[in-house]
Design an enzyme around this catalytic site. Sequence first.
Site, mmCIF file in Angstrom:
data_model
loop_
_atom_site.group_PDB
_atom_site.id
_atom_site.type_symbol
_atom_site.label_atom_id
_atom_site.label_comp_id
_atom_site.label_asym_id
_atom_site.label_seq_id
_atom_site.Cartn_x
_atom_site.Cartn_y
_atom_site.Cartn_z
ATOM 1 N N SER A 143 0.759 -1.342 0.141
ATOM 2 C CA SER A 143 0.050 0.025 -0.021
ATOM 3 C C SER A 143 0.801 1.183 -0.162
ATOM 4 C CB SER A 143 -0.888 0.067 1.268
ATOM 5 O OG SER A 143 -1.381 1.090 1.426
ATOM 6 N N TYR A 156 -2.568 -1.593 10.044
ATOM 7 C CA TYR A 156 -2.448 -1.690 8.517
ATOM 8 C C TYR A 156 -1.105 -1.250 8.164
ATOM 9 C CZ TYR A 156 -3.928 -0.976 3.578
ATOM 10 O OH TYR A 156 -4.276 -1.216 2.287
HETATM 11 P P1 NAP Z 1 -11.903 -5.348 -1.622
HETATM 12 O O1 NAP Z 1 -12.344 -4.659 -2.711
HETATM 13 O O2 NAP Z 1 -12.346 -5.006 -0.108
HETATM 14 O O3 NAP Z 1 -11.550 -6.881 -1.812
HETATM 15 C C1 NAP Z 1 -10.902 -7.586 -0.755
HETATM 16 C C2 NAP Z 1 -10.533 -8.647 -1.353
HETATM 17 O O4 NAP Z 1 -9.857 -9.579 -0.388
HETATM 18 C C3 NAP Z 1 -11.814 -9.662 -1.508
HETATM 19 O O5 NAP Z 1 -11.536 -10.428 -2.822
HETATM 20 C C4 NAP Z 1 -11.874 -10.641 -0.386
HETATM 21 O O6 NAP Z 1 -12.657 -11.889 -0.775
HETATM 22 C C5 NAP Z 1 -10.577 -10.824 0.071
HETATM 23 N N1 NAP Z 1 -10.315 -11.274 1.185
HETATM 24 C C6 NAP Z 1 -10.419 -10.660 2.343
HETATM 25 N N2 NAP Z 1 -9.988 -11.322 3.424
HETATM 26 C C7 NAP Z 1 -9.623 -12.604 2.898
HETATM 27 C C8 NAP Z 1 -9.239 -13.770 3.511
HETATM 28 N N3 NAP Z 1 -9.041 -13.882 4.820
HETATM 29 N N4 NAP Z 1 -8.799 -14.921 2.687
HETATM 30 C C9 NAP Z 1 -9.115 -14.753 1.284
HETATM 31 N N5 NAP Z 1 -9.594 -13.616 0.769
HETATM 32 C C10 NAP Z 1 -9.633 -12.445 1.517
HETATM 33 O O7 NAP Z 1 -10.274 -4.696 -1.121
HETATM 34 P P2 NAP Z 1 -9.382 -4.035 -2.470
HETATM 35 O O8 NAP Z 1 -9.406 -2.470 -2.049
HETATM 36 O O9 NAP Z 1 -9.429 -4.578 -3.825
HETATM 37 O O10 NAP Z 1 -7.833 -4.481 -1.844
HETATM 38 C C11 NAP Z 1 -6.836 -5.433 -2.340
HETATM 39 C C12 NAP Z 1 -5.696 -5.143 -1.756
HETATM 40 O O11 NAP Z 1 -5.194 -3.833 -1.919
HETATM 41 C C13 NAP Z 1 -5.722 -5.260 -0.019
HETATM 42 O O12 NAP Z 1 -4.550 -5.835 0.394
HETATM 43 C C14 NAP Z 1 -5.417 -4.003 0.175
HETATM 44 O O13 NAP Z 1 -5.057 -3.587 1.233
HETATM 45 C C15 NAP Z 1 -4.835 -3.186 -1.004
HETATM 46 N N6 NAP Z 1 -4.738 -1.850 -1.030
HETATM 47 C C16 NAP Z 1 -5.952 -1.343 -1.365
HETATM 48 C C17 NAP Z 1 -5.994 0.089 -1.644
HETATM 49 C C18 NAP Z 1 -7.262 0.813 -2.208
HETATM 50 O O14 NAP Z 1 -7.262 2.111 -2.183
HETATM 51 N N7 NAP Z 1 -8.346 -0.025 -2.470
HETATM 52 C C19 NAP Z 1 -4.934 0.856 -1.686
HETATM 53 C C20 NAP Z 1 -3.741 0.309 -1.216
HETATM 54 C C21 NAP Z 1 -3.598 -0.781 -1.119
HETATM 55 P P3 NAP Z 1 -14.074 -12.279 -0.283
HETATM 56 O O15 NAP Z 1 -14.986 -11.086 -0.656
HETATM 57 O O16 NAP Z 1 -14.225 -13.516 -1.325
HETATM 58 O O17 NAP Z 1 -13.990 -12.709 1.016
#
Ligand code: NAP
Length: 265
Positions: A143, A156
């Site tokens: 991140s 985080y």
């Molecule tokens: P999101 O839309 O909330 O999606 C999260 C994903 O992670 C879903 O597919 C969920 O699967 C899966 N997940 C959560 N807990 C899990 C577990 N214990 N085992 C397996 N799968 C799990 O989040 P996102 O924004 O796409 O984030 C994805 C990654 O990018 C994360 O690591 C986040 O920290 C990072 N990130 C995001 C942002 C941002 O602005 N969005 C910025 C920096 C970094 P299910 O729904 O099937 O449970």
Amino acid sequence: MKLEGRVALVTGASRGIGAGIARCMAREGAAVVVNYFRSEAAAREVVQEIEASGGRAIAIRADVGDFQQVKRMVEQAVAELGKVDILVSNAGIKGKGKALIDLTYEEFTETINNHLVGAFNCARNVLPYMRGYERGDIQFISSRSTDMLMANDSDYNAAKAGMDALAKGLAKEERYNGIRVNAIGPGLVPTDMAWESVSKTTGMDDLEDVDKGMPLGRMVRAEDIGNLCVFLASEEGSHISGEVIYVRGAVGAEPPPFYLPKSTS
Ligand code: NAP
């Protein structure tokens, strides 16, 4: 196609950034394991979409925080698709958004377990297979928070900084085995995870308005991250390993101007 013959395991690929990465990998010819935890229907939709475009994908349920479940997922992926030579450890949950003094032990360790221990569980289980291939690629989705290190985000921040450290050390351990390891730090991507906190923090609920406030005219998109994952795993990206690469659209270590989370303490 840049990833013909490769097999990518993307964790948390049912939604958000992971689904975008899975689509980009499939578009470039990789067979894709769409890992999910709770969102089975969404994961199956991603698989169907990839198949409808002529690609190959399977969905496998596993909680990345559970070592044995990850082990079984990797075994199933290798049995069904022949190998796993690209791992994108992306699954994640939101931080608790609290000052450390207000965080419970359970809250802190839940975040660490999902992101950092999850990344270990995935890398530890694919590595014994990857060492047998000519090339392997491991990408941790970290991140922008590891550069910003904002207050009220210590669970985080620590989890993601740990993932950056894993990437750098592991890249050195595996460099003579043809395995490239990098961390990618996305900026704000309007997924379920981020959109909820953007709208709560800023009161803005129209994506176009938020896009207009960003230096390059829009927030980061899942495809921006997916395109980088493809590049790193491709021949063109093969000399990049042990790096933390931010994708944040000209936003630096400071938060974007409209986005200043309030103190909780
Ligand atoms: P999101 O839309 O909330 O999606 C999260 C994903 O992670 C879903 O597919 C969920 O699967 C899966 N997940 C959560 N807990 C899990 C577990 N214990 N085992 C397996 N799968 C799990 O989040 P996102 O924004 O796409 O984030 C994805 C990654 O990018 C994360 O690591 C986040 O920290 C990072 N990130 C995001 C942002 C941002 O602005 N969005 C910025 C920096 C970094 P299910 O729904 O099937 O449970």
